[in-house]
Write a protein that holds these residues in place. Structure first.
Motif, PDB file in Angstrom:
ATOM      1  N   GLN A 123       0.847  -1.182   0.000  1.00  7.20           N
ATOM      2  CA  GLN A 123       0.000   0.000   0.000  1.00  7.20           C
ATOM      3  C   GLN A 123       0.881   1.228   0.000  1.00  7.20           C
ATOM      4  N   ARG A 124       0.721   2.070  -0.974  1.00 11.04           N
ATOM      5  CA  ARG A 124       1.419   3.351  -0.993  1.00 11.04           C
ATOM      6  C   ARG A 124       0.523   4.389  -1.638  1.00 11.04           C
ATOM      7  N   SER A 125       0.910   5.632  -1.500  1.00 11.38           N
ATOM      8  CA  SER A 125       0.072   6.726  -1.978  1.00 11.38           C
ATOM      9  C   SER A 125       0.902   7.750  -2.722  1.00 11.38           C
ATOM     10  N   ILE A 126       0.244   8.403  -3.665  1.00 14.63           N
ATOM     11  CA  ILE A 126       0.811   9.577  -4.327  1.00 14.63           C
ATOM     12  C   ILE A 126       0.110  10.789  -3.734  1.00 14.63           C
ATOM     13  N   VAL A 127       0.835  11.588  -2.984  1.00 18.47           N
ATOM     14  CA  VAL A 127       0.247  12.745  -2.310  1.00 18.47           C
ATOM     15  C   VAL A 127       0.102  13.888  -3.306  1.00 18.47           C
ATOM     16  N   ARG A 128      -1.138  14.335  -3.494  1.00 23.98           N
ATOM     17  CA  ARG A 128      -1.421  15.432  -4.419  1.00 23.98           C
ATOM     18  C   ARG A 128      -1.554  16.772  -3.697  1.00 23.98           C
ATOM     19  N   ALA A 129      -1.928  16.737  -2.424  1.00 22.54           N
ATOM     20  CA  ALA A 129      -2.059  17.977  -1.652  1.00 22.54           C
ATOM     21  C   ALA A 129      -1.929  17.655  -0.176  1.00 22.54           C
ATOM     22  N   LEU A 130      -1.196  18.485   0.539  1.00 22.09           N
ATOM     23  CA  LEU A 130      -1.074  18.412   1.988  1.00 22.09           C
ATOM     24  C   LEU A 130      -0.929  19.843   2.465  1.00 22.09           C
ATOM     25  N   ARG A 157      -4.514   6.499  -3.849  1.00 24.53           N
ATOM     26  CA  ARG A 157      -4.126   5.318  -3.099  1.00 24.53           C
ATOM     27  C   ARG A 157      -3.851   4.184  -4.074  1.00 24.53           C
ATOM     28  N   LEU A 158      -2.707   3.546  -3.933  1.00 31.85           N
ATOM     29  CA  LEU A 158      -2.308   2.445  -4.796  1.00 31.85           C
ATOM     30  C   LEU A 158      -2.351   1.137  -4.020  1.00 31.85           C
ATOM     31  N   ALA A 165      -7.848   4.145  -5.318  1.00 33.45           N
ATOM     32  CA  ALA A 165      -8.804   5.147  -4.844  1.00 33.45           C
ATOM     33  C   ALA A 165      -8.203   6.541  -4.917  1.00 33.45           C
ATOM     34  N   LEU A 166      -9.110   7.512  -5.030  1.00 30.48           N
ATOM     35  CA  LEU A 166      -8.773   8.925  -4.877  1.00 30.48           C
ATOM     36  C   LEU A 166      -9.372   9.351  -3.551  1.00 30.48           C
ATOM     37  N   ASP A 167      -8.519   9.730  -2.609  1.00 24.50           N
ATOM     38  CA  ASP A 167      -8.918   9.931  -1.220  1.00 24.50           C
ATOM     39  C   ASP A 167      -8.693  11.385  -0.812  1.00 24.50           C
ATOM     40  N   ARG A 168      -9.731  12.011  -0.219  1.00 33.62           N
ATOM     41  CA  ARG A 168      -9.637  13.385   0.272  1.00 33.62           C
ATOM     42  C   ARG A 168     -10.086  13.413   1.727  1.00 33.62           C
ATOM     43  N   VAL A 169      -9.241  13.975   2.597  1.00 29.45           N
ATOM     44  CA  VAL A 169      -9.496  13.968   4.034  1.00 29.45           C
ATOM     45  C   VAL A 169      -9.372  15.384   4.588  1.00 29.45           C
ATOM     46  N   TRP A 170     -10.352  15.772   5.425  1.00 27.16           N
ATOM     47  CA  TRP A 170     -10.296  17.038   6.140  1.00 27.16           C
ATOM     48  C   TRP A 170     -10.370  16.750   7.640  1.00 27.16           C
ATOM     49  N   LEU A 171      -9.534  17.444   8.409  1.00 25.37           N
ATOM     50  CA  LEU A 171      -9.540  17.363   9.865  1.00 25.37           C
ATOM     51  C   LEU A 171      -9.442  18.781  10.430  1.00 25.37           C
ATOM     52  N   PRO A 172      -9.978  19.038  11.615  1.00 27.28           N
ATOM     53  CA  PRO A 172      -9.765  20.359  12.228  1.00 27.28           C
ATOM     54  C   PRO A 172      -8.272  20.630  12.393  1.00 27.28           C
ATOM     55  N   ALA A 173      -7.821  21.799  11.958  1.00 31.86           N
ATOM     56  CA  ALA A 173      -6.387  22.097  11.992  1.00 31.86           C
ATOM     57  C   ALA A 173      -5.845  22.102  13.416  1.00 31.86           C
ATOM     58  N   GLU A 174      -6.637  22.598  14.362  1.00 34.01           N
ATOM     59  CA  GLU A 174      -6.148  22.646  15.735  1.00 34.01           C
ATOM     60  C   GLU A 174      -5.900  21.244  16.290  1.00 34.01           C
ATOM     61  N   LEU A 175      -6.529  20.261  15.681  1.00 26.37           N
ATOM     62  CA  LEU A 175      -6.349  18.879  16.100  1.00 26.37           C
ATOM     63  C   LEU A 175      -5.213  18.208  15.346  1.00 26.37           C
ATOM     64  N   ALA A 176      -5.052  18.564  14.068  1.00 25.55           N
ATOM     65  CA  ALA A 176      -4.203  17.770  13.178  1.00 25.55           C
ATOM     66  C   ALA A 176      -2.952  18.474  12.680  1.00 25.55           C
ATOM     67  N   LYS A 177      -2.619  19.651  13.182  1.00 27.03           N
ATOM     68  CA  LYS A 177      -1.424  20.355  12.694  1.00 27.03           C
ATOM     69  C   LYS A 177      -0.146  19.528  12.794  1.00 27.03           C
ATOM     70  N   PRO A 178       0.019  18.679  13.824  1.00 22.84           N
ATOM     71  CA  PRO A 178       1.241  17.863  13.875  1.00 22.84           C
ATOM     72  C   PRO A 178       1.397  16.919  12.681  1.00 22.84           C
ATOM     73  N   LEU A 179       0.338  16.706  11.907  1.00 24.02           N
ATOM     74  CA  LEU A 179       0.413  15.813  10.756  1.00 24.02           C
ATOM     75  C   LEU A 179       1.001  16.482   9.527  1.00 24.02           C
ATOM     76  N   SER A 185       3.016   8.991   2.016  1.00 23.20           N
ATOM     77  CA  SER A 185       3.128   8.084   0.879  1.00 23.20           C
ATOM     78  C   SER A 185       3.023   6.618   1.301  1.00 23.20           C
ATOM     79  N   HIS A 186       3.255   6.339   2.593  1.00 25.74           N
ATOM     80  CA  HIS A 186       3.161   4.947   3.038  1.00 25.74           C
ATOM     81  C   HIS A 186       2.814   4.876   4.517  1.00 25.74           C
ATOM     82  N   THR A 187       1.717   5.511   4.882  1.00 27.96           N
ATOM     83  CA  THR A 187       1.207   5.397   6.245  1.00 27.96           C
ATOM     84  C   THR A 187      -0.256   5.805   6.246  1.00 27.96           C
TER      85      THR A 187
END
Length: 275
Positions: A123-130, A157-158, A165-179, A185-187
């Motif tokens: 399983q690996r991914s091509i990151v299009r936006a972060l 997602r490969l 798959a084409l995967d789009r994820v949104w999280l509250p920034a105050e929660l997820a800024k450490p990400l 690409s592989h997590t």
């Protein structure tokens, strides 16, 4: 093995024998359409592993079976929809080596990352936006103010070497800024969210419906115009309310959903398509 004109048809370039090398496999007086007979014969040859590495090109198959290009294209379309071969406009057909259908359970907060690896595929991914961005519509779904900052991740997602798959994820920034420093690409998002942010997602709601991807989405997923996809929309709960909104477009030829049911509880099927 590379299939040339001579290898498939048994003739030299510029020489016509009147019948291709595999034309004898076709019963032109039979009830089955020609495309179905070509399709069945190609499946037989695939099962017998006659195509060890390469798959014959469209023109080679036209001459081998002595049929029209339309007939060959229909047979290839069926093989592509079954996930047996990969064939796109202007691209030579090839065997979908290692392609497997990924199955996900309904009613569980699953990780696509884990499901792919459970099938023995890389399983690996091509990151299009972060990035950090604002999106009033998504913010409302997360019970946030319209101007709230959001963490946004978009990936292809490969599974193995092929797009899943084409995967789009949104999280509250105050929660997820450490990400923001994570190499996705592989997590998995859920793995990193728990490890870096101390947040484990719980239940939520999810809707799944069938769609025909747009031309741009088909290009990203590597599918033809006739291959449907699952559009999955999810909102997951964190410790203090909605913590994830996700939209995933998954290839219908590589993905299935499964449900367990009983005579007592069963499961509810919403035929209106509304949540």
């Amino acid at each position: 093995m590379n299939f040339t004109h001579e290898q498939v048809t048994g003739t030299s370039p510029g020489t016509s024998s009147g019948h291709g090398a595999w034309a004898g496999c076709i019963d032109r007086s039979g009830p089955l359409p020609l495309w179905a007979q070509v399709h069945a014969d190609l499946r037989r040859r695939l099962n017998e592993e006659q195509f060890t590495s390469d798959f014959p090109g469209e023109l080679a198959l036209v001459e081998a079976y002595d049929v029209s290009r339309h007939t060959v294209r229909e047979a290839l379309r069926r093989l592509r929809d079954e996930g047996v071969v990969i064939a796109g406009r202007g691209r030579r057909p090839r065997i979908a080596t290692g392609t497997r259908r990924i199955t996900q359970p309904l009613g569980a907060l699953y990780s696509l990352f884990a499901s792919v690896e459970a099938e023995g595929l890389e399983q690996r991914s091509i990151v299009r936006a972060l990035e950090l961005r604002t999106d009033p519509e998504v913010a409302a779904r997360l019970s946030l103010g319209a101007g709230s900052e959001l963490f946004y991740l978009e990936r292809i997602r490969l599974a193995g070497d092929e797009p899943l798959a084409l995967d789009r994820v949104w999280l509250p920034a105050e929660l997820a800024k450490p990400l923001m420093d994570v190499d996705f690409s592989h997590t998995a998002v859920y793995r990193e969210l728990e490890r870096r942010c101390g947040v484990r997602l719980g239940g939520g709601e999810e809707t799944i419906h069938a769609v025909l991807p747009s031309a741009a989405e088909r290009e990203l997923l590597g599918t033809g115009a006739s291959v449907p996809a699952f559009a999955i929309e999810r909102r997951a709960q964190g410790p203090n309310g909605p913590a994830e909104y996700r939209r995933t477009l998954v290839r219908g030829d590589r993905f299935a959903v499964a449900v367990q049911f009983s005579t007592g509880g069963g499961y509810r099927l919403n035929l209106t398509g509304t949540a």
